[in-house]
Design a protein around this motif. Structure first.
Motif, PDB file in Angstrom:
ATOM      1  N   VAL A 203       0.848  -1.190   0.000  1.00  0.00           N
ATOM      2  CA  VAL A 203       0.000   0.000   0.000  1.00  0.00           C
ATOM      3  C   VAL A 203       0.884   1.242   0.000  1.00  0.00           C
ATOM      4  O   VAL A 203       1.778   1.393   0.832  1.00  0.00           O
ATOM      5  CB  VAL A 203      -0.933   0.018   1.224  1.00  0.00           C
ATOM      6  CG1 VAL A 203      -1.778   1.280   1.225  1.00  0.00           C
ATOM      7  CG2 VAL A 203      -1.823  -1.223   1.226  1.00  0.00           C
ATOM      8  N   CYS A 204       0.608   2.118  -0.921  1.00  0.00           N
ATOM      9  CA  CYS A 204       1.357   3.367  -1.059  1.00  0.00           C
ATOM     10  C   CYS A 204       0.840   4.402  -0.054  1.00  0.00           C
ATOM     11  O   CYS A 204      -0.255   4.288   0.488  1.00  0.00           O
ATOM     12  CB  CYS A 204       1.166   3.882  -2.479  1.00  0.00           C
ATOM     13  SG  CYS A 204       1.928   5.485  -2.785  1.00  0.00           S
TER      14      CYS A 204
ATOM     15  N   ARG B  62      -3.202   0.461  -3.699  1.00  0.00           N
ATOM     16  CA  ARG B  62      -2.542  -0.826  -3.521  1.00  0.00           C
ATOM     17  C   ARG B  62      -1.915  -1.246  -4.857  1.00  0.00           C
ATOM     18  O   ARG B  62      -2.558  -1.174  -5.893  1.00  0.00           O
ATOM     19  CB  ARG B  62      -3.587  -1.839  -3.073  1.00  0.00           C
ATOM     20  CG  ARG B  62      -3.058  -3.159  -2.586  1.00  0.00           C
ATOM     21  CD  ARG B  62      -4.180  -3.971  -1.956  1.00  0.00           C
ATOM     22  NE  ARG B  62      -4.473  -3.545  -0.593  1.00  0.00           N
ATOM     23  CZ  ARG B  62      -3.800  -3.962   0.483  1.00  0.00           C
ATOM     24  NH1 ARG B  62      -2.800  -4.796   0.351  1.00  0.00           N
ATOM     25  NH2 ARG B  62      -4.130  -3.535   1.679  1.00  0.00           N
ATOM     26  N   SER B  63      -0.662  -1.670  -4.801  1.00  0.00           N
ATOM     27  CA  SER B  63       0.026  -2.109  -6.022  1.00  0.00           C
ATOM     28  C   SER B  63       0.501  -3.547  -5.862  1.00  0.00           C
ATOM     29  O   SER B  63       0.796  -3.984  -4.751  1.00  0.00           O
ATOM     30  CB  SER B  63       1.242  -1.207  -6.308  1.00  0.00           C
ATOM     31  OG  SER B  63       0.835   0.102  -6.628  1.00  0.00           O
TER      32      SER B  63
ATOM     33  N   ILE C 221       7.195   0.938  -8.141  1.00  0.00           N
ATOM     34  CA  ILE C 221       6.591   2.234  -7.857  1.00  0.00           C
ATOM     35  C   ILE C 221       5.070   2.087  -7.899  1.00  0.00           C
ATOM     36  O   ILE C 221       4.541   1.173  -8.511  1.00  0.00           O
ATOM     37  CB  ILE C 221       7.031   3.321  -8.864  1.00  0.00           C
ATOM     38  CG1 ILE C 221       6.631   2.925 -10.282  1.00  0.00           C
ATOM     39  CG2 ILE C 221       8.530   3.581  -8.771  1.00  0.00           C
ATOM     40  CD1 ILE C 221       6.836   4.022 -11.298  1.00  0.00           C
ATOM     41  N   CYS C 222       4.407   3.017  -7.238  1.00  0.00           N
ATOM     42  CA  CYS C 222       2.948   3.001  -7.197  1.00  0.00           C
ATOM     43  C   CYS C 222       2.393   3.195  -8.609  1.00  0.00           C
ATOM     44  O   CYS C 222       2.812   4.087  -9.331  1.00  0.00           O
ATOM     45  CB  CYS C 222       2.471   4.123  -6.275  1.00  0.00           C
ATOM     46  SG  CYS C 222       0.682   4.348  -6.264  1.00  0.00           S
ATOM     47  N   TRP C 223       1.425   2.357  -8.971  1.00  0.00           N
ATOM     48  CA  TRP C 223       0.846   2.477 -10.315  1.00  0.00           C
ATOM     49  C   TRP C 223       0.062   3.775 -10.440  1.00  0.00           C
ATOM     50  O   TRP C 223      -0.130   4.307 -11.530  1.00  0.00           O
ATOM     51  CB  TRP C 223      -0.065   1.286 -10.615  1.00  0.00           C
ATOM     52  CG  TRP C 223      -1.259   1.204  -9.693  1.00  0.00           C
ATOM     53  CD1 TRP C 223      -1.324   0.477  -8.546  1.00  0.00           C
ATOM     54  CD2 TRP C 223      -2.496   1.896  -9.817  1.00  0.00           C
ATOM     55  NE1 TRP C 223      -2.543   0.667  -7.945  1.00  0.00           N
ATOM     56  CE2 TRP C 223      -3.297   1.529  -8.702  1.00  0.00           C
ATOM     57  CE3 TRP C 223      -3.031   2.773 -10.763  1.00  0.00           C
ATOM     58  CZ2 TRP C 223      -4.585   2.020  -8.502  1.00  0.00           C
ATOM     59  CZ3 TRP C 223      -4.317   3.265 -10.563  1.00  0.00           C
ATOM     60  CH2 TRP C 223      -5.079   2.887  -9.450  1.00  0.00           C
ATOM     61  N   SER C 224      -0.381   4.311  -9.307  1.00  0.00           N
ATOM     62  CA  SER C 224      -1.273   5.473  -9.332  1.00  0.00           C
ATOM     63  C   SER C 224      -0.503   6.788  -9.341  1.00  0.00           C
ATOM     64  O   SER C 224      -0.708   7.635 -10.211  1.00  0.00           O
ATOM     65  CB  SER C 224      -2.202   5.407  -8.134  1.00  0.00           C
ATOM     66  OG  SER C 224      -3.022   6.558  -8.085  1.00  0.00           O
ATOM     67  N   CYS C 225       0.402   6.972  -8.348  1.00  0.00           N
ATOM     68  CA  CYS C 225       1.045   8.275  -8.221  1.00  0.00           C
ATOM     69  C   CYS C 225       2.530   8.231  -8.557  1.00  0.00           C
ATOM     70  O   CYS C 225       3.174   9.282  -8.617  1.00  0.00           O
ATOM     71  CB  CYS C 225       0.853   8.815  -6.794  1.00  0.00           C
ATOM     72  SG  CYS C 225       1.791   7.904  -5.550  1.00  0.00           S
TER      73      CYS C 225
END
Ligand SMILES: [Zn+2]
Length: 101
Positions: free
Chosen positions: A78-79, A84-85, A91-95
């Motif tokens: 969890v970032c 959640r990646s 690296i975080c897929w989102s940010c």
């Protein structure tokens, strides 16, 4: 060339190939093309990762050791942003934030 890793399935082999490539280690995927639903495969037809450059064997093994350690530790992380990646993401897929140690 060394067989670096015998993967459980073609998807895992492809994930690992991409994971190594992210760290500048080039590997080829062998055997995955033989994967089919027809009958049983002999063990030596399992998808295998082969290093392009054997001098990268030590760092490649270290990366795989970390991969396996994380896989056993859990399927995701969890970032700080709350997303959640999958474990194989560095690296975080989102940010795009780096995975916490
Ligand atoms: Zn994030």
């Amino acid at each position: 060339m060394h067989t670096l890793y015998a993967a459980a399935n073609p998807l895992e082999a492809e994930i690992l190939r991409a994971y190594l490539a992210e760290h500048g280690i080039r590997a080829q995927l062998l055997g995955a093309g033989l994967w089919s639903g027809l009958g049983e495969l002999p063990a030596d037809n399992w998808p295998r990762l082969m290093l392009d450059d054997d001098s990268q064997l030590a760092p490649a093994r270290e990366l795989l050791r970390r991969y396996e350690h994380r896989r056993h530790a859990g399927a995701s992380w969890v970032c700080a942003c709350g997303e959640r990646s999958p474990v194989h993401f560095e690296i975080c897929w989102s940010c795009g934030h780096e995975r916490p140690a």
